[in-house]
Design an enzyme around this catalytic site. Structure first.
Site, PDB file in Angstrom:
ATOM      1  N   ARG A   1       0.833  -1.204   0.000  1.00 53.63           N
ATOM      2  CA  ARG A   1       0.000   0.000   0.000  1.00 53.63           C
ATOM      3  C   ARG A   1       0.867   1.252   0.000  1.00 53.63           C
ATOM      4  O   ARG A   1       2.052   1.214   0.340  1.00 53.63           O
ATOM      5  CB  ARG A   1      -0.892   0.031   1.244  1.00 53.63           C
ATOM      6  CG  ARG A   1      -0.125   0.115   2.563  1.00 53.63           C
ATOM      7  CD  ARG A   1      -1.055   0.414   3.715  1.00 53.63           C
ATOM      8  NE  ARG A   1      -0.402   0.392   5.022  1.00 53.63           N
ATOM      9  CZ  ARG A   1       0.271   1.417   5.545  1.00 53.63           C
ATOM     10  NH1 ARG A   1       0.420   2.547   4.856  1.00 53.63           N
ATOM     11  NH2 ARG A   1       0.822   1.317   6.749  1.00 53.63           N
TER      12      ARG A   1
ATOM     13  N   ASN B   1       1.989   4.882   1.604  1.00 48.89           N
ATOM     14  CA  ASN B   1       2.250   5.191   3.005  1.00 48.89           C
ATOM     15  C   ASN B   1       2.366   6.683   3.290  1.00 48.89           C
ATOM     16  O   ASN B   1       1.677   7.197   4.148  1.00 48.89           O
ATOM     17  CB  ASN B   1       3.519   4.473   3.470  1.00 48.89           C
ATOM     18  CG  ASN B   1       3.712   4.576   4.965  1.00 48.89           C
ATOM     19  OD1 ASN B   1       2.806   4.263   5.726  1.00 48.89           O
ATOM     20  ND2 ASN B   1       4.885   5.023   5.392  1.00 48.89           N
TER      21      ASN B   1
ATOM     22  N   ASN C   1       8.770   6.567   3.823  1.00 46.71           N
ATOM     23  CA  ASN C   1       8.019   7.456   4.702  1.00 46.71           C
ATOM     24  C   ASN C   1       8.226   8.924   4.326  1.00 46.71           C
ATOM     25  O   ASN C   1       8.249   9.263   3.157  1.00 46.71           O
ATOM     26  CB  ASN C   1       8.391   7.163   6.165  1.00 46.71           C
ATOM     27  CG  ASN C   1       7.168   6.984   7.024  1.00 46.71           C
ATOM     28  OD1 ASN C   1       6.232   7.776   6.968  1.00 46.71           O
ATOM     29  ND2 ASN C   1       7.164   5.942   7.827  1.00 46.71           N
TER      30      ASN C   1
ATOM     31  N   ASP D   1       9.818   8.689  11.064  1.00 51.32           N
ATOM     32  CA  ASP D   1       8.552   8.528  10.350  1.00 51.32           C
ATOM     33  C   ASP D   1       8.349   9.737   9.442  1.00 51.32           C
ATOM     34  O   ASP D   1       9.140   9.952   8.533  1.00 51.32           O
ATOM     35  CB  ASP D   1       7.426   8.359  11.379  1.00 51.32           C
ATOM     36  CG  ASP D   1       6.171   7.723  10.807  1.00 51.32           C
ATOM     37  OD1 ASP D   1       5.802   8.050   9.665  1.00 51.32           O
ATOM     38  OD2 ASP D   1       5.542   6.908  11.503  1.00 51.32           O
TER      39      ASP D   1
END
Length: 289
Positions: free
Chosen positions: A101, A103, A149, A199
């Site tokens: 998927r 992100n 990310n 992140d």
């Protein structure tokens, strides 16, 4: 510094906060973010939060230069001409494998959208970084990643910063309109005594890079590859992303997640936090001219 929640938690996995002046009917702008696994885009209006469901996954969003928004879904993109996303047009999936998927992502200074992927089971090397150009063409530009990310550009636009989360490395690239991202290199390697993994990220007006630490209860600012500031996010382990907002872009907004948090623990997990760190952020770069 310590961040404080702006409201009770409204999301399970809050991600990808964005401040955009033209989304607001009144005032300087609005804060939007995604509740990723709910497939919703959330808009903050005072103490209230409005939800718009966009699909199984809502990975990331960016405003469009001509109005409306671009949303990264599970395996493709959706476009809206309206700020309320009422006319969302879903594009065809880019790949067939439902084990992977989208992100997180961001736009370069020319308005192209880079968005990374990950496998649901976090298989090493299964992720890629995709480029969606302003004319609607999508293609992978970087492979052999694991959790692609946060990505953002320096104020001058000549350097891009990027996180592949499990590596604990913040990478830098050279960037030019003609060549895109080139010359990837390590910019910061998190030391062993720093908790959490990198992140989402955002860049401030002085070139500082703010990194959300998933599992680390904090956001770190790096300048020239050196740690400059630490913002503690009390009571929440999983810090997912950050952005600057407010009329003068002086407020740092921080999203968090309840993912992997046992029931009954961390009651503020999933909330959005904020603080004023004393430096303004770069405005979000919209998709398209």
């Amino acid at each position: 510094m310590r961040a404080e929640p702006i409201a009770k938690p409204h999301a399970f996995h809050a991600e990808g906060p964005i401040w955009w002046p033209e989304w607001s009917l009144e005032g300087p702008g609005e804060l939007r973010y995604v509740d990723m696994f709910a497939g919703d885009v959330l808009t903050v209006r005072g103490d209230a939060v409005e939800r718009v469901h966009v699909g199984k996954i809502a990975a990331a969003l960016r405003p469009r230069g001509k109005g409306g928004a671009l949303v990264a879904l599970e395996r493709g993109f959706a476009l809206s001409d309206n700020n309320d996303l009422s006319d969302l047009q879903v594009m065809q999936p880019i790949w067939a494998d439902d084990a992977v998927r989208f992100n997180d992502g961001g736009c370069d200074p020319m308005g192209n959208f880079y968005c990374g992927t990950m496998a649901y089971d976090q298989t090493p090397g299964a992720a890629s970084l995709y480029l969606l150009t302003t004319d609607g063409m999508a293609s992978p530009v970087l492979g052999d990643l694991t959790i692609a990310n946060g990505i953002g550009w320096s104020p001058e636009g000549e350097t891009a910063y990027f996180n592949d989360t499990p590596t604990r490395t913040i990478s830098a690239f050279d960037w030019e309109p003609e060549t895109g991202l080139t010359e990837r290199r390590p910019w910061v390697q998190l030391p062993d005594d720093v908790e959490g993994n990198p992140d989402g990220l955002w860049v401030d007006q002085e070139g500082g890079v703010w990194i959300a630490l998933y599992g680390g209860s904090a956001v770190h600012r790096y300048v020239d590859g050196k740690l400059s500031e630490v913002v503690e996010v009390p009571g929440v382990t999983n810090v997912t992303a950050c952005t600057f907002g407010g009329a003068d872009l002086q407020t740092l907004y921080i999203t968090t997640s309840r993912e992997n948090v046992p029931d009954g623990e961390q009651p503020l997990a999933g909330a959005v936090f904020s603080c004023k760190p004393g430096v303004g952020g770069m405005p979000v770069a919209p998709f398209g001219a």
